[in-house]
Design a protein around this motif. Structure first.
Motif, mmCIF file in Angstrom:
data_model
loop_
_atom_site.group_PDB
_atom_site.id
_atom_site.type_symbol
_atom_site.label_atom_id
_atom_site.label_comp_id
_atom_site.label_asym_id
_atom_site.label_seq_id
_atom_site.Cartn_x
_atom_site.Cartn_y
_atom_site.Cartn_z
ATOM 1 N N GLU A 23 29.923 49.806 43.640
ATOM 2 C CA GLU A 23 29.166 48.583 43.319
ATOM 3 C C GLU A 23 30.066 47.346 43.286
ATOM 4 O OE1 GLU A 23 27.079 49.305 39.649
ATOM 5 O OE2 GLU A 23 25.964 50.984 40.509
ATOM 6 N N GLY A 24 31.394 47.558 43.338
ATOM 7 C CA GLY A 24 32.300 46.415 43.461
ATOM 8 C C GLY A 24 33.039 46.027 42.189
ATOM 9 N N PHE A 25 33.386 47.033 41.376
ATOM 10 C CA PHE A 25 34.097 46.738 40.121
ATOM 11 C C PHE A 25 35.353 45.893 40.380
ATOM 12 C CE2 PHE A 25 37.347 47.687 36.968
ATOM 13 C CZ PHE A 25 36.676 47.508 35.775
ATOM 14 N N TYR A 26 36.217 46.369 41.274
ATOM 15 C CA TYR A 26 37.492 45.663 41.455
ATOM 16 C C TYR A 26 37.325 44.351 42.215
ATOM 17 C CZ TYR A 26 40.008 49.364 39.176
ATOM 18 O OH TYR A 26 40.465 50.228 38.215
ATOM 19 N N GLU A 27 36.331 44.290 43.098
ATOM 20 C CA GLU A 27 36.068 43.021 43.782
ATOM 21 C C GLU A 27 35.707 41.959 42.742
ATOM 22 O OE1 GLU A 27 35.079 45.946 44.745
ATOM 23 O OE2 GLU A 27 35.442 46.158 46.903
ATOM 24 N N LYS A 28 34.903 42.369 41.758
ATOM 25 C CA LYS A 28 34.484 41.420 40.713
ATOM 26 C C LYS A 28 35.684 40.977 39.873
ATOM 27 C CE LYS A 28 31.449 39.085 38.498
ATOM 28 N NZ LYS A 28 30.829 37.948 39.186
ATOM 29 N N ILE A 29 36.531 41.953 39.487
ATOM 30 C CA ILE A 29 37.719 41.605 38.684
ATOM 31 C C ILE A 29 38.567 40.582 39.448
ATOM 32 C CG2 ILE A 29 39.914 42.499 37.738
ATOM 33 C CD1 ILE A 29 37.736 43.583 36.039
ATOM 34 N N ASN A 30 38.773 40.848 40.746
ATOM 35 C CA ASN A 30 39.598 39.927 41.531
ATOM 36 C C ASN A 30 38.953 38.550 41.630
ATOM 37 O OD1 ASN A 30 41.660 41.696 41.983
ATOM 38 N ND2 ASN A 30 40.760 42.516 43.876
ATOM 39 N N GLN A 31 37.635 38.553 41.757
ATOM 40 C CA GLN A 31 36.905 37.286 41.909
ATOM 41 C C GLN A 31 37.048 36.400 40.654
ATOM 42 O OE1 GLN A 31 32.497 37.125 41.569
ATOM 43 N NE2 GLN A 31 32.602 37.552 43.772
ATOM 44 N N GLY A 56 40.876 29.849 33.098
ATOM 45 C CA GLY A 56 42.239 30.126 32.603
ATOM 46 C C GLY A 56 42.409 31.512 32.025
ATOM 47 N N ILE A 57 41.491 32.430 32.366
ATOM 48 C CA ILE A 57 41.582 33.790 31.810
ATOM 49 C C ILE A 57 42.003 34.767 32.906
ATOM 50 C CG2 ILE A 57 40.273 35.684 30.739
ATOM 51 C CD1 ILE A 57 38.451 33.468 29.543
ATOM 52 N N PHE A 58 42.996 35.577 32.593
ATOM 53 C CA PHE A 58 43.484 36.585 33.535
ATOM 54 C C PHE A 58 43.333 37.958 32.904
ATOM 55 C CE2 PHE A 58 45.454 32.634 34.561
ATOM 56 C CZ PHE A 58 45.424 32.600 35.939
ATOM 57 N N LEU A 59 42.924 38.920 33.707
ATOM 58 C CA LEU A 59 42.719 40.286 33.209
ATOM 59 C C LEU A 59 43.831 41.184 33.727
ATOM 60 C CD1 LEU A 59 38.889 40.635 33.913
ATOM 61 C CD2 LEU A 59 40.034 39.657 31.942
ATOM 62 N N THR A 60 44.412 41.947 32.823
ATOM 63 C CA THR A 60 45.446 42.880 33.255
ATOM 64 C C THR A 60 45.365 44.149 32.410
ATOM 65 O OG1 THR A 60 47.790 43.107 33.770
ATOM 66 C CG2 THR A 60 47.264 41.865 31.787
ATOM 67 N N GLY A 61 46.397 44.985 32.441
ATOM 68 C CA GLY A 61 46.352 46.257 31.708
ATOM 69 C C GLY A 61 45.920 47.383 32.645
ATOM 70 N N GLU A 62 45.895 48.566 32.085
ATOM 71 C CA GLU A 62 45.787 49.801 32.859
ATOM 72 C C GLU A 62 44.533 49.894 33.737
ATOM 73 O OE1 GLU A 62 46.816 53.067 30.365
ATOM 74 O OE2 GLU A 62 46.262 54.538 31.865
ATOM 75 N N ILE A 63 43.400 49.391 33.261
ATOM 76 C CA ILE A 63 42.182 49.496 34.074
ATOM 77 C C ILE A 63 42.323 48.675 35.361
ATOM 78 C CG2 ILE A 63 40.991 47.624 32.798
ATOM 79 C CD1 ILE A 63 39.310 50.656 34.471
ATOM 80 N N ASP A 76 29.974 36.259 33.151
ATOM 81 C CA ASP A 76 28.632 36.266 33.746
ATOM 82 C C ASP A 76 28.043 37.671 33.560
ATOM 83 O OD1 ASP A 76 29.237 37.939 36.209
ATOM 84 O OD2 ASP A 76 30.710 36.321 36.415
ATOM 85 N N GLU A 77 26.765 37.800 33.883
ATOM 86 C CA GLU A 77 26.049 39.055 33.587
ATOM 87 C C GLU A 77 26.670 40.257 34.296
ATOM 88 O OE1 GLU A 77 21.576 40.682 34.106
ATOM 89 O OE2 GLU A 77 21.837 38.502 34.020
ATOM 90 N N LYS A 78 27.073 40.065 35.557
ATOM 91 C CA LYS A 78 27.617 41.187 36.335
ATOM 92 C C LYS A 78 28.967 41.648 35.750
ATOM 93 C CE LYS A 78 27.037 43.878 39.888
ATOM 94 N NZ LYS A 78 25.896 44.710 40.169
ATOM 95 N N THR A 79 29.776 40.687 35.295
ATOM 96 C CA THR A 79 31.068 41.066 34.688
ATOM 97 C C THR A 79 30.824 41.892 33.428
ATOM 98 O OG1 THR A 79 32.082 39.063 35.553
ATOM 99 C CG2 THR A 79 33.259 40.172 33.772
#
Ligand code: FAD
Length: 171
Positions: free
Chosen positions: A128-136, A142-149, A15-18
């Motif tokens: 602004e909620g970077f990590y809240e968005k990642i968690n959301q 079926g996509i999961f985000l991981t790695g150093e960031i 989505d646009e915010k991501t």
């Protein structure tokens, strides 16, 4: 996805915010240098006064990994961030000057590598909620985000975060 996420911020799946947040990921410019020196010091150490932003470009950590070389000719690995863009001295010349100051004469460069190191977002983006968005969005389509960031710096943290994803979403 465990690759550098900002490279894929343009995908239609977000989505646009991501997209906005992924574009905010920045890196530190980091360098490692292997030098051959006549008398290898023991172990490793950190030059604390070089950790300040004003001293960017100077040696931060040195590391002599092989005990048998101590005191004789061998390899020392040095770590340093890039100097500021406006610096008139090249990054390698800064390191050589540091070595001279430390009394390490005749150091011969064996190899140098530049890295995009430690992805991060600035404090405004955090607010602004970077990590809240990642968690959301974890697990969406079926996509999961991981790695150093996402996990924080270090291989161990990356492993802990992968374990967390498995336990939270798959078991
Ligand atoms: C010089 C240096 C020394 C370090 N020393 C240590 C240490 O001693 N101990 C420690 O715990 N941590 C250390 N770290 C940190 C550690 O390496 C990172 O925290 C860890 O590797 C981060 O894992 P990652 O999966 O996020 O990224 P990476 O391990 O960098 O993996 C990202 C992967 O994405 C791939 N990739 C890149 N672009 C694309 C693309 N377009 N498409 C597909 N794939 C792509 C890359 O090839 C790579 O395999 C060090 C880092 C550096 C730079």
């Amino acid at each position: 996805m465990a690759c550098p996420l900002e490279q894929f911020s343009n995908l239609d799946i977000w989505d646009e915010k991501t997209r906005y947040f992924l574009d905010k990921i920045k890196y530190q410019d980091f360098n490692t240098y292997g030098f051959i020196v006549d008398r290898v010091p023991r172990g490793c150490g950190c030059i604390l006064e070089n950790l300040s932003p004003q001293r960017k470009g100077h040696i931060t950590i040195w590391d002599a990994r092989w005990e048998e070389g101590v005191g004789s000719q061998g390899l020392v690995v040095l770590y340093a961030y890039d100097p500021p863009k406006e610096s008139k001295i090249s990054r390698l010349d800064l390191i050589k000057a540091d070595l001279d100051e430390l009394g390490v004469g005749q150091a011969r460069l064996y190899q140098a590598r530049h890295w995009k190191h430690h992805p991060y977002v600035d404090s405004q983006t955090l607010k602004e909620g970077f990590y809240e968005k990642i968690n959301q969005i974890q697990g969406r389509d079926g996509i999961f985000l991981t790695g150093e960031i996402v996990s924080g710096l270090s291989i161990e943290n990356a492993i802990w975060h992968s374990k967390y994803l498995l336990e939270e979403f798959f078991f």
